[in-house]
Motif scaffolding. Structure first.
Motif, PDB file in Angstrom:
ATOM      1  N   ILE A  40       0.843  -1.201   0.000  1.00  0.00           N
ATOM      2  CA  ILE A  40       0.000   0.000   0.000  1.00  0.00           C
ATOM      3  C   ILE A  40       0.875   1.247   0.000  1.00  0.00           C
ATOM      4  N   LEU A  41       1.942   1.238   0.773  1.00  0.00           N
ATOM      5  CA  LEU A  41       2.854   2.383   0.785  1.00  0.00           C
ATOM      6  C   LEU A  41       3.401   2.639  -0.614  1.00  0.00           C
ATOM      7  N   LEU A  42       3.809   1.578  -1.307  1.00  0.00           N
ATOM      8  CA  LEU A  42       4.324   1.723  -2.671  1.00  0.00           C
ATOM      9  C   LEU A  42       3.245   2.231  -3.618  1.00  0.00           C
ATOM     10  N   GLU A  43       2.038   1.714  -3.507  1.00  0.00           N
ATOM     11  CA  GLU A  43       0.967   2.154  -4.401  1.00  0.00           C
ATOM     12  C   GLU A  43       0.639   3.633  -4.194  1.00  0.00           C
ATOM     13  N   VAL A  44       0.604   4.063  -2.940  1.00  0.00           N
ATOM     14  CA  VAL A  44       0.324   5.475  -2.671  1.00  0.00           C
ATOM     15  C   VAL A  44       1.432   6.334  -3.272  1.00  0.00           C
ATOM     16  N   GLY A  45       2.682   5.889  -3.128  1.00  0.00           N
ATOM     17  CA  GLY A  45       3.810   6.660  -3.645  1.00  0.00           C
ATOM     18  C   GLY A  45       3.932   6.623  -5.157  1.00  0.00           C
ATOM     19  N   ILE A  46       3.816   5.442  -5.743  1.00  0.00           N
ATOM     20  CA  ILE A  46       4.022   5.299  -7.187  1.00  0.00           C
ATOM     21  C   ILE A  46       2.847   5.871  -7.975  1.00  0.00           C
ATOM     22  N   LEU A  73      -0.463   2.336   8.954  1.00  0.00           N
ATOM     23  CA  LEU A  73       0.576   3.162   8.348  1.00  0.00           C
ATOM     24  C   LEU A  73       0.523   4.596   8.879  1.00  0.00           C
ATOM     25  N   THR A  74      -0.663   5.073   9.163  1.00  0.00           N
ATOM     26  CA  THR A  74      -0.823   6.400   9.772  1.00  0.00           C
ATOM     27  C   THR A  74      -0.244   6.390  11.187  1.00  0.00           C
ATOM     28  N   ASP A  75      -0.556   5.348  11.947  1.00  0.00           N
ATOM     29  CA  ASP A  75      -0.035   5.222  13.308  1.00  0.00           C
ATOM     30  C   ASP A  75       1.492   5.136  13.333  1.00  0.00           C
ATOM     31  N   LYS A  76       2.079   4.578  12.284  1.00  0.00           N
ATOM     32  CA  LYS A  76       3.540   4.472  12.179  1.00  0.00           C
ATOM     33  C   LYS A  76       4.164   5.762  11.649  1.00  0.00           C
ATOM     34  N   GLY A  77       3.330   6.735  11.315  1.00  0.00           N
ATOM     35  CA  GLY A  77       3.825   8.021  10.838  1.00  0.00           C
ATOM     36  C   GLY A  77       4.241   8.032   9.384  1.00  0.00           C
ATOM     37  N   LEU A  78       3.750   7.066   8.604  1.00  0.00           N
ATOM     38  CA  LEU A  78       4.164   6.954   7.205  1.00  0.00           C
ATOM     39  C   LEU A  78       3.149   7.549   6.238  1.00  0.00           C
ATOM     40  N   ILE A  79       1.906   7.621   6.670  1.00  0.00           N
ATOM     41  CA  ILE A  79       0.837   8.203   5.859  1.00  0.00           C
ATOM     42  C   ILE A  79       0.141   9.270   6.683  1.00  0.00           C
ATOM     43  N   ALA A  80      -0.179  10.376   6.030  1.00  0.00           N
ATOM     44  CA  ALA A  80      -0.944  11.455   6.664  1.00  0.00           C
ATOM     45  C   ALA A  80      -2.354  11.429   6.097  1.00  0.00           C
ATOM     46  N   LYS A  81      -3.322  11.657   6.975  1.00  0.00           N
ATOM     47  CA  LYS A  81      -4.723  11.760   6.552  1.00  0.00           C
ATOM     48  C   LYS A  81      -5.167  13.199   6.747  1.00  0.00           C
ATOM     49  N   ILE A  93      -5.255  10.912   1.569  1.00  0.00           N
ATOM     50  CA  ILE A  93      -4.046  10.370   2.189  1.00  0.00           C
ATOM     51  C   ILE A  93      -2.843  10.742   1.334  1.00  0.00           C
ATOM     52  N   SER A  94      -1.694  10.806   1.991  1.00  0.00           N
ATOM     53  CA  SER A  94      -0.436  11.050   1.284  1.00  0.00           C
ATOM     54  C   SER A  94       0.693  10.534   2.159  1.00  0.00           C
ATOM     55  N   LEU A  95       1.839  10.307   1.537  1.00  0.00           N
ATOM     56  CA  LEU A  95       3.005   9.874   2.294  1.00  0.00           C
ATOM     57  C   LEU A  95       3.576  11.055   3.064  1.00  0.00           C
ATOM     58  N   THR A  96       4.007  10.783   4.277  1.00  0.00           N
ATOM     59  CA  THR A  96       4.724  11.788   5.066  1.00  0.00           C
ATOM     60  C   THR A  96       6.181  11.795   4.609  1.00  0.00           C
ATOM     61  N   ASP A  97       6.985  12.691   5.147  1.00  0.00           N
ATOM     62  CA  ASP A  97       8.425  12.678   4.829  1.00  0.00           C
ATOM     63  C   ASP A  97       9.028  11.336   5.212  1.00  0.00           C
ATOM     64  N   GLN A  98       8.663  10.822   6.381  1.00  0.00           N
ATOM     65  CA  GLN A  98       9.149   9.509   6.808  1.00  0.00           C
ATOM     66  C   GLN A  98       8.624   8.422   5.870  1.00  0.00           C
ATOM     67  N   GLY A  99       7.372   8.561   5.435  1.00  0.00           N
ATOM     68  CA  GLY A  99       6.794   7.611   4.486  1.00  0.00           C
ATOM     69  C   GLY A  99       7.554   7.586   3.178  1.00  0.00           C
TER      70      GLY A  99
END
Length: 146
Positions: A40-46, A73-81, A93-99
């Protein structure tokens, strides 16, 4: 129509390729992410998927399952809502800097995995592998496997 033996060989290839790619590993490329979280992280980014619904649709996941993974992923700080500016019932949703940092790490390690997989092949055989993958994508996937 394919014979049972041909189908069994396709299934054996799929099992082996899944193993080589590490799909069944508990964690994705030595991160604290499960395979579905990493995907999911890759799909949001790509693909710049901006809503949980877009993620669920793209990956053909149950909406509630996709939402649970996005929450992790939001709880891990990788995605922002954030609330959707156009629909008060929806979120974006979007990736955070850490994401983005984790995305880059997984993306690079994924590239290295494929490079390692074909590194012992000659340039001619690497090209043959590439063309075979593209042929499978054209035959099986409507969007060419993108």
């Amino acid at each position: 129509m394919l014979t049972e033996e041909q189908i069994n060989r396709i299934r054996a290839f799929n099992r082996h390729y899944t193993q080589v790619l590490g799909v069944l590993n508990k964690r994705t490329f030595d991160t604290n992410l499960t395979w579905p979280e990493g995907r999911i992280l890759l799909e949001v980014g790509i693909n710049h998927l901006a809503t949980p619904m877009a993620v669920a649709n793209r990956l053909q996941l149950d909406k509630s399952y996709a939402s649970r993974i996005i929450k992790r992923l939001t709880d891990k700080g990788l995605i922002a809502k954030r609330p959707s500016p156009t629909d008060s019932r929806s979120i974006n949703i979007s990736l955070t800097d850490q994401g983005w940092h984790v995305f880059d790490d997984i993306n690079q390690k994924s590239n290295l995995l494929i490079e390692g997989l074909i590194s012992d092949l000659s340039a001619k055989k690497q090209d043959q592998y590439w063309k075979s993958i593209m042929t499978i994508n054209r035959l099986i996937f409507k969007n060419g496997g993108k």
